[in-house]
Design an enzyme around this catalytic site. Structure first.
Site, PDB file in Angstrom:
ATOM      1  N   VAL A  82     -12.524  -5.492   5.365  1.00 49.63           N
ATOM      2  CA  VAL A  82     -11.264  -6.215   5.575  1.00 49.63           C
ATOM      3  C   VAL A  82     -10.758  -5.920   6.982  1.00 49.63           C
ATOM      4  CG1 VAL A  82      -8.862  -6.400   4.853  1.00 49.63           C
ATOM      5  CG2 VAL A  82     -10.661  -6.106   3.131  1.00 49.63           C
ATOM      6  N   ARG A  90      -0.237  -9.716  11.198  1.00 46.40           N
ATOM      7  CA  ARG A  90       1.081  -9.982  10.603  1.00 46.40           C
ATOM      8  C   ARG A  90       1.437 -11.464  10.641  1.00 46.40           C
ATOM      9  NH1 ARG A  90      -1.005  -5.854  10.221  1.00 46.40           N
ATOM     10  NH2 ARG A  90      -0.094  -3.791  10.547  1.00 46.40           N
ATOM     11  N   GLY A  92      -0.164 -13.313   8.169  1.00 44.75           N
ATOM     12  CA  GLY A  92      -0.564 -13.711   6.823  1.00 44.75           C
ATOM     13  C   GLY A  92      -2.056 -13.974   6.663  1.00 44.75           C
ATOM     14  N   VAL A  93      -2.873 -13.570   7.653  1.00 42.90           N
ATOM     15  CA  VAL A  93      -4.321 -13.826   7.548  1.00 42.90           C
ATOM     16  C   VAL A  93      -4.928 -13.002   6.421  1.00 42.90           C
ATOM     17  CG1 VAL A  93      -6.547 -13.747   8.746  1.00 42.90           C
ATOM     18  CG2 VAL A  93      -4.477 -14.435   9.992  1.00 42.90           C
ATOM     19  N   LEU A  94      -4.572 -11.716   6.363  1.00 45.38           N
ATOM     20  CA  LEU A  94      -5.095 -10.873   5.275  1.00 45.38           C
ATOM     21  C   LEU A  94      -4.697 -11.468   3.924  1.00 45.38           C
ATOM     22  CD1 LEU A  94      -6.303  -8.295   4.023  1.00 45.38           C
ATOM     23  CD2 LEU A  94      -4.074  -7.211   4.350  1.00 45.38           C
ATOM     24  N   ARG A  95      -3.423 -11.829   3.797  1.00 52.75           N
ATOM     25  CA  ARG A  95      -2.953 -12.379   2.515  1.00 52.75           C
ATOM     26  C   ARG A  95      -3.775 -13.614   2.132  1.00 52.75           C
ATOM     27  NH1 ARG A  95       1.050 -11.693  -0.908  1.00 52.75           N
ATOM     28  NH2 ARG A  95       2.144 -10.147   0.345  1.00 52.75           N
ATOM     29  N   SER A 118      -7.852   1.918   3.897  1.00 54.91           N
ATOM     30  CA  SER A 118      -7.731   2.644   5.165  1.00 54.91           C
ATOM     31  C   SER A 118      -6.347   3.260   5.312  1.00 54.91           C
ATOM     32  CB  SER A 118      -7.998   1.702   6.343  1.00 54.91           C
ATOM     33  OG  SER A 118      -7.038   0.661   6.346  1.00 54.91           O
ATOM     34  N   GLU A 119      -5.342   2.651   4.685  1.00 58.88           N
ATOM     35  CA  GLU A 119      -3.975   3.160   4.766  1.00 58.88           C
ATOM     36  C   GLU A 119      -3.339   3.046   3.389  1.00 58.88           C
ATOM     37  OE1 GLU A 119      -1.525   1.792   8.128  1.00 58.88           O
ATOM     38  OE2 GLU A 119      -3.313   0.772   8.869  1.00 58.88           O
ATOM     39  N   TYR A 123      -2.029  -2.008   0.188  1.00 57.86           N
ATOM     40  CA  TYR A 123      -2.594  -2.783  -0.912  1.00 57.86           C
ATOM     41  C   TYR A 123      -1.746  -2.890  -2.179  1.00 57.86           C
ATOM     42  CZ  TYR A 123      -6.743  -3.405   1.849  1.00 57.86           C
ATOM     43  OH  TYR A 123      -7.604  -3.785   2.837  1.00 57.86           O
ATOM     44  N   PHE A 383     -17.472   2.781  -0.367  1.00 57.61           N
ATOM     45  CA  PHE A 383     -17.918   1.428  -0.008  1.00 57.61           C
ATOM     46  C   PHE A 383     -16.870   0.764   0.844  1.00 57.61           C
ATOM     47  CE2 PHE A 383     -15.596   1.022  -3.946  1.00 57.61           C
ATOM     48  CZ  PHE A 383     -14.821  -0.098  -3.768  1.00 57.61           C
TER      49      PHE A 383
END
Ligand SMILES: CC(C)(COP(=O)(O)OP(=O)(O)OC[C@H]1O[C@@H](n2cnc3c(N)ncnc32)[C@H](O)[C@@H]1OP(=O)(O)O)[C@@H](O)C(=O)NCCC(=O)NCCS
Length: 383
Positions: A82, A90, A92-95, A118-119, A123, A383
Site C-alpha cells: 500500500v 491526503r 483520498g487515493v488510499l481510500r 506501517s503506522e 487502518y 507480509f
C-alpha cells in the site's frame, strides 16, 4: 481525476519503484524479478493521475489463509504493497484503492481481510483492528538456563539451508494448521529460500535448527547477536529441545526473538530475569467482511448466547458445544462494539476484561467471556 484499475505487467516497474521510494527499502533492481513472483497482479490495483498518466498509488493483496481458534483456515486476503505518491497524499487515493479491494474481497466470499501496518493510526478508519501482538524479547544467553530435568538427548540439529528447504516448509504448514492467528506462506517460499543479501537487513545468511516437530531460524545481526526469526514448535517437547539448543549457541551473549506474550520461556528458566521484554508490537490487523461467517468459523471454549452489535448491526450469536451460530437480528443488542474492537477478541489477542476496562464496548461484559482463549494467537509470517 484519479483512475483506479487492475495492475498489468506494464505497470510493474513503476509499482516496484514507487514501493521502494515509499518504504525507503534498500532493494536493488536485481530484487525485482524475485519479488515479482510473490505477487499476482490480478489482485493489485494501481492509481494513475489522468492528467499525465503518472502512477500515484498501489495496493493489492496476497491470497492467504488464516487459522482461527479451533483450527479452521479461512481465505484471508492479506492487503499489502500500500503506497501513495507524496505528490498525491491526503486526496483520498488510499481510500479509493481500499474500497475497490474490499469490494473485490467481498465478491470472492472472504469473511475477513488482514494486513500488517506501517503506522498505528491509519487502518482503524477502514475497519481494521489489532488481532495479534508480539513481544520482542532479549535473552541473556550466558545466564539463561532451562530448569531441570533438562531435555535430552537433544533431537534438534543445525542444518544447512539446502537440506532444510522441504522440512521447513512442511513444519511451517503443520505449525500454521495448529496456530490461530497464523497465515499461510506459500507465495513467499522462493524468496525465503533464496535468502538474498538485500533481504537480510545487515544480518548473516539464515541459519536453521530443525527438530522433527519444530524449527528455529536465526541470523547473526550487525551487533553480533543471534536474532531468532522463527521459533515454531508443535509440541512442548520440541520447544524445550529447540530452546536448549539455542541456549547452547556459545559465543553469543545475546539472543533476540519475537514471542507471543504468553510464551512460557520465562517459566522454563532458572533465572527469569534472563529474559527482558523490550517492546510489544501489533502484528496482524483484521477487518470483518462477513461478521456471521467469521464468528461461525472459530470455536469457543464456553457456551453462551448474546445479541452483539458490530458497527451498529445486531447479530444473535449462540454458542453450543463450542460451535457458533450467528445471524443478523432485529433484537436489541446486549453488547455493542466496533469491528476493530471485535478484531481484538476474535483470535484471542485481547481479553474481554481488558477491553471492558478500556471502555471499548457498551453493555454487559460477562457474555463476552465466550471469546476468551487459552492461547495467544501468533502471526508467524510477515507480509
Ligand atoms: C499511508 C498512505 C498510503 C496514505 O495514502 P493517502 O492517499 O494519503 O490516504 P487518503 O487520502 O486516502 O486518506 C484516507 C484517510 O486515512 C487518513 N490517513 C492517511 N494516511 C495516514 C497516516 N499516515 N496516519 C494517519 N491517518 C492517515 C487520512 O487522514 C484520511 O482520513 P479521513 O478519511 O478520516 O479523513 C500514504 O501516506 C503512504 O504511501 N505512506 C507511506 C507508505 C505507507 O506507510 N503505506 C502503508 C503501508 S501499511
Amino acid at each position: 481525476m484519479i483512475e483506479i484499475r487492475t495492475a498489468v505487467e506494464a505497470d510493474w516497474p513503476e509499482m516496484f519503484a514507487q514501493d521502494v521510494r515509499a518504504f525507503g527499502s534498500p532493494f536493488e533492481t536485481e530484487a525485482r524479478p524475485l519479488i515479482r513472483r510473490t505477487l499476482d497482479l490480478d489482485r493489485f490495483v494501481v492509481a494513475r493521475d489522468s492528467s499525465d498518466g503518472a502512477l500515484v498509488g498501489v495496493a493489492g493483496s496476497f491470497a492467504l489463509t488464516l487459522t482461527v481458534p479451533g483450527g479452521a483456515q479461512l481465505d484471508a486476503p492479506g492487503v499489502t504493497w500500500v503506497s501513495v505518491a507524496p505528490s498525491h497524499r491526503r486526496l483520498g487515493v488510499l481510500r479509493s484503492m481500499l474500497d475497490e479491494l474490499h469490494a473485490r474481497h467481498r465478491a470472492e466470499g472472504a469473511a475477513v481481510a488482514v494486513l500488517t501496518a506501517s503506522e498505528g493510526t491509519i487502518y482503524e478508519r477502514f475497519g481494521y483492528g489489532v488481532a495479534t501482538l508480539v513481544d520482542e524479547v532479549t535473552i541473556a544467553r550466558r545466564t539463561a538456563r532451562l530448569r531441570d530435568p533438562l531435555p535430552g538427548p537433544l533431537r534438534s540439529r543445525a542444518v544447512e539451508a539446502d537440506a532444510a528447504r522441504e522440512r521447513v516448509e512442511e513444519l511451517y504448514r503443520r505449525w500454521h494448521a495448529a496456530t490461530p492467528g497464523s497465515v499461510s506462506a506459500e507465495q513467499f517460499w522462493e524468496l525465503f529460500h533464496a535468502d538474498p543479501e538485500w533481504a537480510r537487513w545487515g544480518g548473516s545468511a539464515r541459519r536453521y535448527l530443525l527438530h522433527p516437530d519444530g524449527f528455529v531460524t536465526y541470523r547473526v545481526d550487525e551487533k553480533d547477536r543471534a536474532q531468532l526469526d522463527d521459533v515454531k514448535a508443535l509440541t512442548d517437547d520440541a520447544a524445550a529441545d529447540l530452546w536448549q539448543t539455542v541456549l547452547g549457541l556459545d559465543i553469543f551473549d545475546v539472543v533476540t526473538a519475537d514471542l507471543p506474550s504468553d510464551h512460557p520461556l520465562r517459566e522454563m528458566l532458572v533465572d527469569p530475569r534472563s529474559v527482558k521484554t523490550t517492546d510489544r508490537k501489533d502484528r496482524l490487523w483484521l477487518k470483518f467482511l462477513d461478521v456471521p461467517a467469521a464468528l461461525e468459523a472459530r470455536t469457543y471454549e464456553s457456551d453462551g448466547d448474546l445479541v452483539l452489535a458490530v458497527d451498529g448491526v445486531p447479530y444473535r450469536l449462540t454458542v453450543s458445544g463450542g460451535t457458533a451460530r450467528c445471524r443478523a437480528t432485529e433484537e436489541a443488542p446486549s453488547v455493542s462494539m466496533t469491528g476493530p474492537t471485535l478484531a481484538g477478541l476474535y483470535l484471542g489477542a485481547t481479553a474481554p476484561s481488558t477491553l471492558d476496562r478500556a471502555g471499548r464496548f457498551a453493555g454487559e461484559s460477562t457474555a463476552l467471556r465466550i471469546f476468551s482463549t487459552s492461547r495467544q494467537p501468533e502471526l508467524g509470517t510477515s507480509f
